[in-house]
Scaffold this motif. Structure first.
Motif, PDB file in Angstrom:
ATOM      1  N   UNK A  13      64.322 -50.653  15.986  1.00 35.77           N
ATOM      2  CA  UNK A  13      62.943 -50.786  15.617  1.00 35.77           C
ATOM      3  C   UNK A  13      62.926 -52.058  15.998  1.00 35.77           C
ATOM      4  N   UNK A  14      61.569 -52.737  16.773  1.00 40.80           N
ATOM      5  CA  UNK A  14      61.991 -54.160  16.820  1.00 40.80           C
ATOM      6  C   UNK A  14      60.822 -54.059  15.448  1.00 40.80           C
ATOM      7  N   UNK A  15      60.017 -53.482  14.949  1.00 34.94           N
ATOM      8  CA  UNK A  15      58.945 -54.168  13.488  1.00 34.94           C
ATOM      9  C   UNK A  15      59.917 -54.499  12.677  1.00 34.94           C
ATOM     10  N   UNK A  16      60.807 -53.830  12.056  1.00 36.35           N
ATOM     11  CA  UNK A  16      62.085 -53.193  11.227  1.00 36.35           C
ATOM     12  C   UNK A  16      62.622 -54.758  10.651  1.00 36.35           C
ATOM     13  N   UNK A  17      62.747 -54.913  12.812  1.00 42.78           N
ATOM     14  CA  UNK A  17      63.327 -56.116  12.352  1.00 42.78           C
ATOM     15  C   UNK A  17      63.425 -57.613  12.421  1.00 42.78           C
ATOM     16  N   UNK A  18      62.019 -57.236  12.244  1.00 44.07           N
ATOM     17  CA  UNK A  18      60.706 -58.865  12.432  1.00 44.07           C
ATOM     18  C   UNK A  18      60.358 -58.686  10.767  1.00 44.07           C
ATOM     19  N   UNK A  19      60.546 -57.152  10.155  1.00 42.50           N
ATOM     20  CA  UNK A  19      59.926 -57.571   8.761  1.00 42.50           C
ATOM     21  C   UNK A  19      61.273 -58.152   7.903  1.00 42.50           C
ATOM     22  N   UNK A  20      62.359 -57.782   8.176  1.00 44.60           N
ATOM     23  CA  UNK A  20      63.986 -58.256   7.687  1.00 44.60           C
ATOM     24  C   UNK A  20      64.142 -59.914   8.216  1.00 44.60           C
ATOM     25  N   UNK A  21      63.193 -60.055   8.832  1.00 40.61           N
ATOM     26  CA  UNK A  21      63.644 -61.536   9.132  1.00 40.61           C
ATOM     27  C   UNK A  21      62.496 -62.744   8.902  1.00 40.61           C
ATOM     28  N   UNK A  22      61.547 -62.242   8.486  1.00 42.52           N
ATOM     29  CA  UNK A  22      60.508 -62.346   7.634  1.00 42.52           C
ATOM     30  C   UNK A  22      61.138 -62.568   5.899  1.00 42.52           C
ATOM     31  N   UNK A  23      61.479 -61.629   5.779  1.00 38.93           N
ATOM     32  CA  UNK A  23      61.923 -61.635   4.604  1.00 38.93           C
ATOM     33  C   UNK A  23      62.905 -62.437   3.970  1.00 38.93           C
ATOM     34  N   UNK A  24      63.691 -62.623   4.933  1.00 41.72           N
ATOM     35  CA  UNK A  24      65.056 -64.051   5.051  1.00 41.72           C
ATOM     36  C   UNK A  24      64.633 -65.213   4.721  1.00 41.72           C
ATOM     37  N   UNK A  25      63.653 -65.514   5.933  1.00 41.86           N
ATOM     38  CA  UNK A  25      63.062 -66.614   5.827  1.00 41.86           C
ATOM     39  C   UNK A  25      62.103 -66.836   4.279  1.00 41.86           C
ATOM     40  N   UNK A  26      61.438 -65.863   3.870  1.00 40.32           N
ATOM     41  CA  UNK A  26      60.448 -65.947   2.899  1.00 40.32           C
ATOM     42  C   UNK A  26      61.265 -66.443   1.754  1.00 40.32           C
ATOM     43  N   UNK A  27      62.404 -65.480   1.305  1.00 40.68           N
ATOM     44  CA  UNK A  27      63.740 -65.843   0.669  1.00 40.68           C
ATOM     45  C   UNK A  27      64.495 -67.345   0.467  1.00 40.68           C
ATOM     46  N   UNK A  28      63.626 -67.917   1.932  1.00 43.61           N
ATOM     47  CA  UNK A  28      64.420 -69.520   1.602  1.00 43.61           C
ATOM     48  C   UNK A  28      65.821 -69.263   2.329  1.00 43.61           C
ATOM     49  N   UNK A  29      66.703 -68.179   2.387  1.00 43.19           N
ATOM     50  CA  UNK A  29      67.670 -68.040   3.259  1.00 43.19           C
ATOM     51  C   UNK A  29      68.202 -68.566   4.297  1.00 43.19           C
ATOM     52  N   UNK A  30      69.397 -69.225   5.180  1.00 36.82           N
ATOM     53  CA  UNK A  30      68.548 -69.619   6.443  1.00 36.82           C
ATOM     54  C   UNK A  30      70.158 -69.118   6.447  1.00 36.82           C
ATOM     55  N   UNK A  31      70.534 -68.590   5.591  1.00 36.44           N
ATOM     56  CA  UNK A  31      72.319 -68.021   7.154  1.00 36.44           C
ATOM     57  C   UNK A  31      71.586 -67.695   8.785  1.00 36.44           C
ATOM     58  N   UNK A  32      72.660 -67.518   9.080  1.00 33.20           N
ATOM     59  CA  UNK A  32      72.964 -67.242  10.404  1.00 33.20           C
ATOM     60  C   UNK A  32      72.740 -66.151  10.651  1.00 33.20           C
ATOM     61  N   UNK A  33      71.378 -65.088  11.826  1.00 32.71           N
ATOM     62  CA  UNK A  33      71.060 -63.745  11.722  1.00 32.71           C
ATOM     63  C   UNK A  33      70.887 -63.358  13.431  1.00 32.71           C
TER      64      UNK A  33
END
Ligand code: ADP
Length: 611
Positions: A13-33
């Motif tokens: 699900x592309x919207x779920x995927x986008x949400x995940x990437x945004x959440x990670x980004x927001x929390x400052x995570x810089x791991x490779x996704x």
């Protein structure tokens, strides 16, 4: 978050995927996704083993539910998995966790911080889990291959046993032990010790010696160590067993041989003591007795050297040393505790006494032997003295008797010549007896003189060809031999060192006797010679009347005869002289005979007697 960490999002699900990437980004995570949309793509991606954690949606185009998790878990056992699910799938997600997922998150209920944290924990948990599994595998291998029998006891039941334990108990596999009462594995006699010492709440119990019972009922001695531990929260105890049958047998053998040696030393008639650092360290009862002590304690601790007579100490110090070889018999003198000296024979053998150089000393009281030696020496001296005196007496007597005897002989012969037939027949007879008696007396005295001179007036030894010597002897006996009709045969004779006159006398006496003591047959005489070791054995054999063995010794004594003069002429001196001559030459003389069956006289002479 570490940028080298790699997250694989499996989400169609592309919207779920986008949400995940945004959440990670927001929390400052810089791991490779990275992300994939299908199970098949995920499996492909996981083939490259660089993914640390997976965020997994259970509903994919090509797979649904728990199945999705199981396939991907098996495809990448080292990757931590967080199930990312819609609220309707929670039950399945829980099952996934049971099957090994690290966590599950419900979509819409997570924020960035929660997600980042969950990912970090999942990775850690996965690592820890793996480390645990590895170490468990290592321990299992260790236990499986250990030569020590190991079993784990929980609530008095065997819950685990290694192959060595199965072998020790004679079980065909560890399963045969599992479930049994641990206490029942021990011998009844050992159970109280096991119950008391090998307890779940005890400290680690170091080696105790107990006895187990194999499944077939045979007992085995073992050394047991027990260490209590918590097995998934339950108190358990790990027990290690080592078969010590062989060691015990060796111990027993050692003890037995020690006892045997102790008994040996205790009952030995030899005095034995052990010297360590110049101190008496051990003494047996015979030693206590030898030194006149009342117990070993009176000797133990004393300087060993002080036990010896001052005159013997330098010998003892020099020969009886801890670093010497075994010292064979030396004669020394010890001093008893009361101060009296005792002659002993000592043997010393050094040995290591528990790593310390020591020396074992054996003593034998030789007082009696020494006294006997001394007595023997004295009596030999006495004998020699009285022999010499006797010789002197025989010489003086026979020599001094010759003068008056000559007078008697001369005058009786004069009487015979002048008055034969003038004084009546009785007087003729008496005078004849007197003449005869005087003649016989002269022979006796001459023989006695000859006998006494064997030792004192013998000639020096010269190398003599006995063949020639025997020729002369036979020549001298020619008349006697031919009158008796005697036949003499002979072996070739050797050359020997001797006094030829004396040895000629021996042959002459023996051949004359062999001729004289003949039976009804004419004498047949053989003179033999054979080399035996270092000496020649000569023999004079006849076919005469023989001698009763009861008289073998007697005939060699002076004046001893077995017959009257009427039967056989003689003085009884011949063999006595032969014996003295042969003994002067270092030989022996003896006879072999049977009454009526001839006699053989033997005598020996050293084969290589140098002057
Ligand atoms: P004698 O010959 O002067 O009697 P010997 O000392 O030579 O003295 O011998 C001692 C005795 O030993 C003899 O009297 C005789 O009884 C016995 N004897 C010696 N030689 C023989 C022999 N060849 N056969 C039997 N008896 C013998």
């Amino acid at each position: 978050m570490d940028p080298t960490r790699k997250l694989l999002v499996v989400e169609d699900n592309p919207s779920d995927l986008r949400q995940i990437i945004e959440m990670l980004h927001d929390s400052g995570s810089n791991m490779t996704v990275e992300s994939v949309e299908t199970q098949a793509a995920a499996i492909d991606r996981l083939a490259v083993a660089d993914v640390d954690v997976m965020l997994l949606d259970l509903g994919l185009p090509d797979s649904q539910g728990l199945e999705t998790f199981v396939r991907l878990r098996d495809a990448a056992p080292g990757v931590a998995v967080i199930v990312f699910t819609g609220s309707s799938d929670v039950e399945v997600a829980v099952r996934a966790v049971r099957e090994g997922a690290q966590d599950f998150l419900v979509k819409d209920r997570v924020n960035g911080e929660l997600l980042t944290q969950a990912i970090a924990y999942a990775i850690e948990r996965k690592h820890a889990e793996q480390a645990l599994r590895e170490s468990e595998a290592r321990f299992r291998t260790l236990a499986e291959s250990s030569p020590l029998a190991i079993f784990v006891n929980r609530e008095d039941k065997v819950v685990l046993a290694n192959p060595a334990a199965a072998k020790l108990f004679g079980a065909s596999s560890p399963d045969q032990l599992i479930g049994r009462s641990a206490l029942d594995l021990f011998d009844p006699a050992s159970r109280s010790l096991v119950r008391e010492r090998i307890r779940v709440d005890s400290e680690e119990v170091p080696l105790v010696e107990v006895r187990i019972v194999r499944l077939d009922g045979t007992p085995v001695d073992v050394e047991a160590t027990a260490s209590p531990f918590l097995d998934q929260g339950v108190k358990a105890i790990q027990i290690l067993l080592r078969d010590i049958t062989e060691r015990k047998a060796a111990d027993e053998a050692l003890r037995e041989s020690e006892t045997r040696f102790r008994t040996l030393a205790e009952s030995s008639p030899l005095a034995i003591f052990v010297n360590r650092d110049d101190k008496v360290f051990l003494a047996n009862p015979a030693c206590v007795q030898l030194f006149g002590a009342s117990s070993p304690d009176q000797l133990i601790g004393r300087s060993a050297l002080d036990l010896f007579d001052p005159a013997s100490r330098s010998l003892v110090r020099e020969r009886i040393r801890v670093d010497s070889e075994e010292v064979p018999l030396v004669e020394v003198r010890i001093v008893r505790l009361d101060g009296t000296p005792v002659d002993v024979e000592a043997t010393a053998s050094p040995f290591l006494d528990q790593g310390v150089k020591a020396i074992q000393i054996l003593l034998r009281d030789i007082t009696e032997r020494k006294a006997a030696d001394e007595a023997l020496r004295e009596s030999t001296e006495d004998l020699l003295r009285s022999n010499t005196e006797l010789e002197k007496f025989a010489y003086v007597a026979s020599h001094d008797l010759q003068e008056p005897l000559r007078m008697v002989t001369n005058y009786t012969q004069l009487l015979q010549r002048r008055y034969q037939g003038k004084l009546g027949s009785d007087a003729d007879e008496f005078i004849a007896y007197a003449v005869d008696g005087a003649a016989r007396m002269r022979t006796l005295i001459n023989e006695l003189l000859a006998y006494s001179r064997v030792g004192t007036q013998g000639a020096p030894f010269v190398l003599t060809a006995l063949d020639g010597l025997l020729d002369d002897v036979l020549q001298g006996l020619e008349v006697t031999l031919s009158e008796a009709g005697a036949v003499v045969t002979r072996d070739p004779l050797p050359e020997v060192w001797c006094d030829p006159t004396q040895i000629a006398r021996v042959f002459q006496n023996l051949i004359a006797n062999a001729t004289k003591f003949h039976g009804t047959d004419p004498p047949k005489i053989h003179v033999g010679a054979r080399l035996e070791g270092e000496e020649w054995v000569f023999s004079v054999k006849d076919n005469g009347i023989g001698i009763d063995p009861a008289y073998f010794d007697r005939i060699f004594v002076i004046f001893q005869r077995l017959h009257s003069r009427a039967e056989y002429e003689g003085t009884g001196m011949g063999l006595a002289i032969c014996q003295r001559v042969v003994e002067r030459h270092g030989g022996r003389v003896w006879v072999e005979s049977k009454l009526g069956a001839g006699s053989t006289f033997h005598f020996t002479l050293p084969a290589e007697l140098e002057e």
